[in-house]
Design an enzyme around this catalytic site. Structure first.
Site, PDB file in Angstrom:
ATOM      1  N   ASP A  31      63.220 106.628  82.143  1.00 16.00           N
ATOM      2  CA  ASP A  31      62.678 107.667  81.271  1.00 16.00           C
ATOM      3  C   ASP A  31      61.568 107.029  80.431  1.00 16.00           C
ATOM      4  O   ASP A  31      61.832 106.141  79.619  1.00 16.00           O
ATOM      5  CB  ASP A  31      63.774 108.228  80.365  1.00 16.00           C
ATOM      6  CG  ASP A  31      63.377 109.563  79.729  1.00 16.00           C
ATOM      7  OD1 ASP A  31      62.193 109.931  79.833  1.00 16.00           O
ATOM      8  OD2 ASP A  31      64.253 110.218  79.145  1.00 16.00           O
ATOM      9  N   ASP A  43      57.775 112.121  83.802  1.00 18.34           N
ATOM     10  CA  ASP A  43      58.135 110.877  83.116  1.00 18.34           C
ATOM     11  C   ASP A  43      59.574 110.436  83.339  1.00 18.34           C
ATOM     12  O   ASP A  43      60.079 109.584  82.614  1.00 18.34           O
ATOM     13  CB  ASP A  43      57.887 111.033  81.614  1.00 18.34           C
ATOM     14  CG  ASP A  43      58.712 112.156  80.994  1.00 18.34           C
ATOM     15  OD1 ASP A  43      59.200 113.018  81.737  1.00 18.34           O
ATOM     16  OD2 ASP A  43      58.856 112.160  79.761  1.00 18.34           O
ATOM     17  N   GLU A  44      60.233 110.985  84.352  1.00 21.71           N
ATOM     18  CA  GLU A  44      61.659 110.720  84.508  1.00 21.71           C
ATOM     19  C   GLU A  44      62.051 110.748  85.981  1.00 21.71           C
ATOM     20  O   GLU A  44      61.590 111.609  86.726  1.00 21.71           O
ATOM     21  CB  GLU A  44      62.447 111.779  83.720  1.00 21.71           C
ATOM     22  CG  GLU A  44      63.924 111.583  83.658  1.00 21.71           C
ATOM     23  CD  GLU A  44      64.594 112.689  82.855  1.00 21.71           C
ATOM     24  OE1 GLU A  44      65.825 112.621  82.706  1.00 21.71           O
ATOM     25  OE2 GLU A  44      63.906 113.629  82.393  1.00 21.71           O
TER      26      GLU A  44
END
Length: 480
Positions: free
Chosen positions: A11, A105-106
């Site tokens: 993350d 973003d993950e």
């Protein structure tokens, strides 16, 4: 469940805000809020410095401004974020063929499938090396969680924030989960959490104590069984490399309620064309057309119509959306409109609802997003031309970014990712020496590295629509 912590969850830390801080030296260590800056805008991401004041994602922007009046408020640069995300995903795919992106973003990574980790020690080394590689490639930080299941890996990465690495050793899961809030478990949102709280259940340990039968009685068979298994740390969900999109949709939130029925209809037509653009860009078609309307009183209505075959024909989708709009009362005003297509397929069927002779159709080429926009939208105000935080270049002063604009003026700070904090100057909005510019790379490319492999090397012009992360369900929402 596995016997080794070989599922990794990455993350990126306050991703959008961190990108802005990395590209703007004057904002490093300062409170930064990224999102829609209009009256109904929402926070997309807040830097850790802004979170100290209580600002968080999904918060109304007006509330954020009251909590942190001195923060920097910036319009998102989705193309830049997407290009950096692609670089990060490249690093993950170098570790394993099984990478499951959840957003820009993950992502989850199955290290065992890649043969790079088989026990705690090797998994920890991979996680540490990944964090270092991400920093070298992008200049940004990411938090890594390692565990024997997806649920626990995500919990571990949350505990690792910011810029850390946490490993949950197999065998310790039950003790770790017991004191945590029930909201920690996947599928427990505010409504379920309140329902459990009213039954006296507030921690994961209390879910186990209540027993499976009680969970089923409270939440129903499927949810009860699933939640009880999660509380016992049982999670056998695999990392899935490709996630099929279930729908393609676009929506806009309007700063001022729209009351004019003609204007509402034109907005729906424009959204339908944008939806087709995304649909065709993904090589898909769909059978079910969906219209979403949020009215002045926040009531949200959804209407849908299923065709006899999948289509990507803009005329068909516009006509269906118009029919759906006819069934909705908008006399009180509309604050949000959306058009979507579901029931997706990778083929199209000949138009089953031929348009009347002489009616305008749209060519098979790319749909112009503003082709049907009202006249007042064709001429964007100065604030729209110079969005806060976006890149510009001045013939004399070089590269900079917009601090703000209004009253016929635009204020620019001239600095680059590798410079010291720059000076601020103000210009007329129509200054011929000032023009929009592409974002600069956050990290300079290494010798021999091909263009586009660097952090922002492939960044396009700022201000373009963003898209979801790689192979994630296609949806689009205006930040407001």
């Amino acid at each position: 469940m596995r016997t080794a912590p070989t599922i990794l969850h990455l993350d990126m830390d306050a991703f959008f805000a961190s990108v802005e801080q990395a590209s703007k030296p004057s904002l490093r260590g300062k409170a930064v809020v990224v999102g829609g800056l209009g009256p109904r805008g929402v926070v997309a991401t807040a830097s850790y410095e802004a979170r100290v004041f209580g600002v968080h994602s999904a918060m109304p922007m007006g509330q954020a401004r009251r909590l942190a009046p001195h923060a920097a408020y910036l319009v998102p640069r989705f193309q830049l974020y997407k290009s950096i995300s692609e670089r990060v995903m490249e690093l993950l795919r170098a570790l394993s063929p099984l990478v499951e992106p959840l957003s820009l973003d993950e992502a989850f990574v199955d290290l065992e499938a890649g043969g790079v980790a088989r026990d705690e020690a090797s998994a920890r080394l991979v996680g540490a090396r990944l964090r270092a590689d991400i920093r070298a490639a992008t200049g940004l930080t990411g938090s890594v969680g390692l565990a024997a299941s997806k649920m626990l890996a995500k919990i571990a990465s949350e505990q690792a924030k910011p810029d850390g690495l946490v490993v949950i050793e197999p065998g310790t899961e039950r003790a770790l989960l017991a004191p945590m809030s029930v909201r920690t478990l996947p599928g427990v949102g505010p409504a379920t959490g309140d329902h459990l709280r009213r039954a006296g259940i507030t921690t994961v340990g209390e879910i186990v104590e209540a027993g499976e039968d009680e969970l089923v009685r409270l939440l129903g068979k499927a949810h009860g069984h699933g939640l009880y298994a999660m509380a016992l740390a049982r999670d056998d969900r695999p990392v899935v490399a490709e996630r099929e999109a279930k729908s393609v949709s676009v929506e806009d939130t309007y700063d001022v309620d729209i009351h004019d029925r003609l204007r509402v209809g034109m907005e729906v037509q424009r959204l339908a064309d944008r939806c087709v653009r995304r649909l065709r860009g993904a090589g898909l078609s769909g059978r079910t057309i969906v219209l979403k309307v949020r009215r002045y009183d926040f009531s949200t209505l959804t209407r849908s119509e299923t065709l006899r075959g999948p289509t990507d024909d803009p005329a068909v989708i516009r006509e269906a959306a118009a029919r759906l709009l006819d069934s909705v009362d908008t006399t009180g005003g509309v604050r949000l409109l959306g058009v979507g297509v579901s029931g997706l397929a990778d083929y199209t069927q000949e138009d089953l609802f031929a348009q009347a002779a002489g009616e305008r159709t749209v060519a098979d080429g790319p749909v112009e997003e503003h082709a049907a926009a009202p006249a007042e939208e064709q001429q964007a105000p100065a604030e729209r031309r110079w969005p806060a935080g976006h890149d510009v270049r001045h013939a004399e002063f070089g590269h900079g970014w917009v601090q703000g604009s209004g009253l016929g003026r635009v204020t620019v700070r001239f600095e680059t990712p590798g410079s010291t904090p720059g000076r601020v100057r103000t210009f007329r909005v129509d200054d011929p020496a000032l023009e929009p510019a592409d974002p600069l790379p956050l990290v300079l490319r290494r010798p021999g590295e091909k263009r586009g492999a660097g952090a922002a090397g492939a960044a396009g012009a700022s201000g373009q629509d963003g898209t979801a992360g790689p192979r994630v369900g296609l949806s689009e929402a205006s930040p407001g």
